[in-house]
Enzyme design. Structure first.
Site, PDB file in Angstrom:
ATOM      1  N   THR A 158      39.039  37.536  43.723  1.00 58.02           N
ATOM      2  CA  THR A 158      40.229  37.464  42.885  1.00 58.02           C
ATOM      3  C   THR A 158      41.425  37.185  43.795  1.00 58.02           C
ATOM      4  O   THR A 158      41.239  36.982  44.983  1.00 58.02           O
ATOM      5  CB  THR A 158      40.371  38.794  42.086  1.00 58.02           C
ATOM      6  OG1 THR A 158      41.237  38.593  40.994  1.00 58.02           O
ATOM      7  CG2 THR A 158      40.946  39.892  42.925  1.00 58.02           C
ATOM      8  N   GLY A 188      39.129  43.730  33.447  1.00 56.16           N
ATOM      9  CA  GLY A 188      38.983  44.351  34.760  1.00 56.16           C
ATOM     10  C   GLY A 188      40.190  45.206  35.102  1.00 56.16           C
ATOM     11  O   GLY A 188      41.013  45.562  34.253  1.00 56.16           O
ATOM     12  N   ASP A 189      40.300  45.524  36.359  1.00 54.58           N
ATOM     13  CA  ASP A 189      41.369  46.403  36.840  1.00 54.58           C
ATOM     14  C   ASP A 189      42.676  45.654  37.122  1.00 54.58           C
ATOM     15  O   ASP A 189      43.754  46.256  37.137  1.00 54.58           O
ATOM     16  CB  ASP A 189      40.925  47.086  38.139  1.00 54.58           C
ATOM     17  CG  ASP A 189      40.577  46.058  39.215  1.00 54.58           C
ATOM     18  OD1 ASP A 189      39.935  45.042  38.900  1.00 54.58           O
ATOM     19  OD2 ASP A 189      40.967  46.273  40.380  1.00 54.58           O
ATOM     20  N   GLY A 209      37.783  43.627  44.089  1.00 58.98           N
ATOM     21  CA  GLY A 209      36.431  44.154  44.063  1.00 58.98           C
ATOM     22  C   GLY A 209      36.002  44.347  42.626  1.00 58.98           C
ATOM     23  O   GLY A 209      36.661  43.877  41.701  1.00 58.98           O
ATOM     24  N   GLY A 211      36.029  45.643  39.326  1.00 54.94           N
ATOM     25  CA  GLY A 211      37.154  46.349  38.706  1.00 54.94           C
ATOM     26  C   GLY A 211      36.809  47.654  38.056  1.00 54.94           C
ATOM     27  O   GLY A 211      37.656  48.552  37.964  1.00 54.94           O
TER      28      GLY A 211
HETATM   29  N1  ASP Z   1      38.876  43.145  40.374  1.00 49.94           N
HETATM   30  C1  ASP Z   1      38.531  41.974  39.629  1.00 49.94           C
HETATM   31  C2  ASP Z   1      37.883  42.357  38.354  1.00 49.94           C
HETATM   32  O1  ASP Z   1      37.057  43.244  38.359  1.00 49.94           O
HETATM   33  C3  ASP Z   1      37.628  41.056  40.335  1.00 49.94           C
HETATM   34  C4  ASP Z   1      37.890  40.868  41.765  1.00 49.94           C
HETATM   35  O2  ASP Z   1      38.686  41.558  42.364  1.00 49.94           O
HETATM   36  O3  ASP Z   1      37.272  40.000  42.321  1.00 49.94           O
HETATM   37  O4  ASP Z   1      38.167  41.751  37.347  1.00 49.94           O
END
Ligand code: ASP
Length: 287
Positions: A158, A188-189, A209, A211
Site C-alpha cells: 500500500t 482495511g485499516d 501490512g 489491515g
Molecule cells: N493495510 C492495507 C490493507 O489491509 C494493505 C497494505 O498495507 O498493504 O488494506
C-alpha cells in the site's frame, strides 16, 4: 507566514517477499516540497504514489474476489485533530476524496456511493493496470482466489506519507487498494484513524501490512502514544512491530515522525521501500 514543508517521508508498502527491485518513491517527494502545509504535502505525495502503476493504490490497485477495485484512503491533520477516510471508492485519487470529506463534511468516514457523491469532478477509476488484471485472471484460473489465501504475504502492499512543516504541524495520509482477493466490501485499516494512520501535535504514523491486524489493535495509535510519551519514533515503531509479531505472523510495517522531525521505521516481512529527504531509508527488519 512562510510554511514550507520541512520533512516528508513516503512508503511503498510492506511486501511479504524480498522484492528484487524496490519501487523508487523519489517522484512523490519531488512534488510537495514547495507546498504550503504538511497536510497539502501528504496529500500531494500520496497522489503521486496513487498515480504510480507499480503500487497498490489508485491506478495499479489490486482487485477483489469479483475482479473489481474498491479503494480506501485516510488523511489526518495532527494540528487540528481532524481526520477523514473514504471506504470502497472508485476514484483515481482517493486521498483527495478523503481530504474533501475532512474539509467539507461534518463526518469522519464516508463509504462507497455516499463518498462518491462528493466526487463529481474527480477522475473515476473502475479498472486497474494490465498487470493487475492478468494477475487476477491467473489467480482465478489457478484457484488461488480462495479466501483461505487472503493476506498471503506477497499479496500485501500500500502507500502512505507522513509530513512535518516548518510551523511544526504533522500530518499523515494512507491509500490502498486493500489486499488482493479481498471480499467485496472489505475495508482495511488505511482509512481508519488509529489503525492504519494517526496524527496528533506530537506524532504522525502510517502503517502497512494486513489491515485486519492493525484494526484489531489500533497499531498506529499505539505507536503515536509511545512517541507522545517521549519515546524516539524508531523505538516506538520497533516496540509495536515486535508486539504485533508476537500476536501474528503477517507482514506489518510502521513509519513515524515526531514534531522535532525525528523519523522511525520498522517492519516484519520481506522488504519495504521508505524514502525521505535524505533518500531511501533502511527500516529495521524485525522478523
Ligand atoms: N493495510 C492495507 C490493507 O489491509 C494493505 C497494505 O498495507 O498493504 O488494506
Amino acid at each position: 507566514m512562510n510554511e514550507q514543508v520541512s520533512r516528508v517521508y513516503v512508503h511503498g508498502g510492506v511486501s511479504g517477499t524480498v522484492k528484487p527491485r524496490l519501487p523508487s518513491l523519489a517522484h512523490a517527494l519531488a512534488v510537495p516540497l514547495a507546498t504550503a502545509s504538511s497536510l497539502d504535502a501528504v496529500e500531494l505525495a500520496v497522489r503521486a504514489l496513487e498515480n504510480d502503476p507499480m503500487l497498490n493504490a489508485g491506478w495499479g490497485a489490486v482487485l477483489n474476489q469479483e475482479g473489481r477495485v474498491e479503494l480506501d484512503a485516510g488523511i489526518s491533520d495532527g494540528a487540528t485533530g481532524r481526520t477523514a477516510g473514504v471506504l470502497a471508492v472508485t476514484v483515481r485519487n482517493p486521498i483527495s476524496l478523503a481530504r474533501r470529506v475532512l474539509e467539507t463534511t461534518p463526518h469522519v468516514l464516508l463509504a462507497s456511493a455516499g463518498a462518491m457523491a462528493l466526487a463529481p469532478d474527480m477522475e473515476l477509476l473502475d479498472t486497474t493496470t494490465e498487470a493487475q488484471l492478468r494477475r487476477y485472471e491467473r489467480a482465478k484460473a489457478g484457484g488461488a482466489l480462495d479466501p483461505a489465501n487472503f493476506g498471503e504475504p506477497e499479496l500485501v502492499d500500500t502507500v502512505g506519507a507522513v509530513g512535518l512543516d516548518s510551523t511544526g504541524r504533522l500530518a499523515a495520509g494512507s491509500s490502498t487498494g486493500g489486499v488482493f482477493g479481498k471480499l467485496p466490501g472489505r475495508i482495511g485499516d488505511s482509512p481508519i484513524f488509529g489503525a492504519g494512520h494517526y496524527a496528533s501535535p506530537g506524532a504522525a504514523v502510517i502503517g502497512s501490512g494486513v489491515g485486519e491486524l492493525f484494526l484489531e489493535v489500533l497499531a498506529s495509535a499505539r505507536t503515536g502514544y509511545l512517541i507522545e510519551e517521549g519515546n524516539h519514533p524508531q523505538d516506538a515503531c520497533e516496540r509495536v512491530i515486535e508486539w504485533l509479531g508476537a500476536r501474528s505472523a503477517v507482514s506489518a510495517g510502521l513509519l513515524a515522525l515526531d514534531s522535532s522531525g525525528r523519523v522511525g521505521a520498522a517492519f516484519r516481512g520481506g522488504s519495504w521501500a521508505v524514502e525521505g529527504p535524505e533518500g531511501p531509508l533502511t527500516p529495521a527488519r524485525l522478523d
